[in-house]
Write an enzyme that holds these catalytic residues in place. Structure first.
Site, short mmCIF file in Angstrom:
data_model
loop_
_atom_site.label_atom_id
_atom_site.label_comp_id
_atom_site.label_asym_id
_atom_site.label_seq_id
_atom_site.Cartn_x
_atom_site.Cartn_y
_atom_site.Cartn_z
N SER A 98 0.83 -1.22 0.00
CA SER A 98 0.00 0.00 0.00
C SER A 98 0.86 1.27 0.00
O SER A 98 0.50 2.27 -0.63
CB SER A 98 -0.98 0.00 1.18
OG SER A 98 -0.32 0.23 2.40
N LEU A 109 19.09 -5.70 5.14
CA LEU A 109 20.05 -5.62 4.03
C LEU A 109 21.46 -5.84 4.54
O LEU A 109 21.83 -5.33 5.60
CB LEU A 109 19.96 -4.24 3.38
CG LEU A 109 18.60 -3.87 2.77
CD1 LEU A 109 18.63 -2.44 2.27
CD2 LEU A 109 18.24 -4.83 1.65
N HIS A 140 8.79 3.20 8.80
CA HIS A 140 8.62 2.32 9.96
C HIS A 140 7.36 2.78 10.70
O HIS A 140 7.17 3.99 10.91
CB HIS A 140 9.85 2.44 10.85
CG HIS A 140 9.84 1.54 12.03
ND1 HIS A 140 9.89 0.16 11.93
CD2 HIS A 140 9.78 1.81 13.37
CE1 HIS A 140 9.86 -0.37 13.15
NE2 HIS A 140 9.79 0.61 14.03
N GLU A 146 1.20 7.11 7.05
CA GLU A 146 2.36 6.60 6.30
C GLU A 146 2.29 7.03 4.84
O GLU A 146 3.28 7.50 4.25
CB GLU A 146 2.41 5.07 6.35
CG GLU A 146 2.81 4.49 7.68
CD GLU A 146 3.12 2.99 7.59
OE1 GLU A 146 3.77 2.57 6.62
OE2 GLU A 146 2.68 2.24 8.49
#
Ligand code: GAR
EC number: 2.1.2.2
Length: 194
Positions: free
Chosen positions: A14, A95, A111, A176
């Site tokens: 999203s 990563l 986050h 977000e």
């Protein structure tokens, strides 16, 4: 000059959809081009959304692979795209150093909590279980730690009266989706110097 970006996803996508919308018709249209959506699993629903937007997609399955081996494969895949930034949007993999070094200060993540207060996955579950009155969405640079990189932007979400986890998530995701594109615009137009 438009920044060339890849969006990394693992699931629903999203945030990726919100960024693609802004990149095609909104506040990111003049400053970035999404040249790739990458997923570490072909199950990621967001891949279908990316295809509807006409954005190239690529998958390398991470399951069962050592982090270093997988990340070297990802780096090789990315190289021809000549990317300026990697934008993580619900990418549920840590990563390794080779990626962080190759794209130093060019990897950005969102986050669902204040990274000073809570790191890792299930940020909304944490806020809900703690019955927090507010949580703080964070956009940050990615370094070698888990949610430890330099904070670029934060925005508060009012959780008062949110009686279900679904409502907490809905309120948080709304923030977000807005905050991520606004922050990316700041980075891509050098309003933030990083
Ligand atoms: C978002 O809530 C994002 O903040 C979170 O995963 C969700 C992905 O949703 N990321 C993390 O928890 C990273 N630690 P989406 O796939 O619908 O964008």
């Amino acid at each position: 000059m438009k920044q060339r970006i890849a969006i990394f996803i693992s699931g629903r996508g999203s945030n990726m959809e919100a960024i693609l919308t802004q990149a095609q018709h909104g506040i990111l249209a003049d400053c970035c081009e999404v040249v790739l959506v990458f997923a570490n699993t072909r199950e990621a629903y967001g891949l279908q959304i990316a295809q509807q937007f006409g954005v190239p997609t690529a998958v390398i399955e991470s399951k069962g692979k050592k982090r270093q081996v997988f990340d070297q494969e990802v780096l090789a895949l990315l190289e021809p795209f000549q990317l300026d930034y990697l934008v993580l949007a619900g990418y549920m993999r840590i990563l390794s150093a080779c990626v962080i070094e190759r794209y130093h200060n060019r990897i950005i993540n969102i986050h669902p909590a204040d990274t000073n207060a809570y790191q890792g996955i299930h940020g909304y579950e944490w806020a809900f279980e703690q019955r927090l009155e507010r949580t703080i969405i964070t956009v940050h640079l990615v370094d070698e730690g888990v949610d430890t990189g330099c904070i670029l932007a934060q925005r508060e979400v009012d959780l008062r009266g949110a009686s279900t986890l679904e409502e907490v998530k809905e309120r948080g995701l709304r923030v977000e989706h807005a905050l991520y594109s606004e922050t990316l615009r700041g980075v891509f137009t050098r309003t933030f110097v990083i």
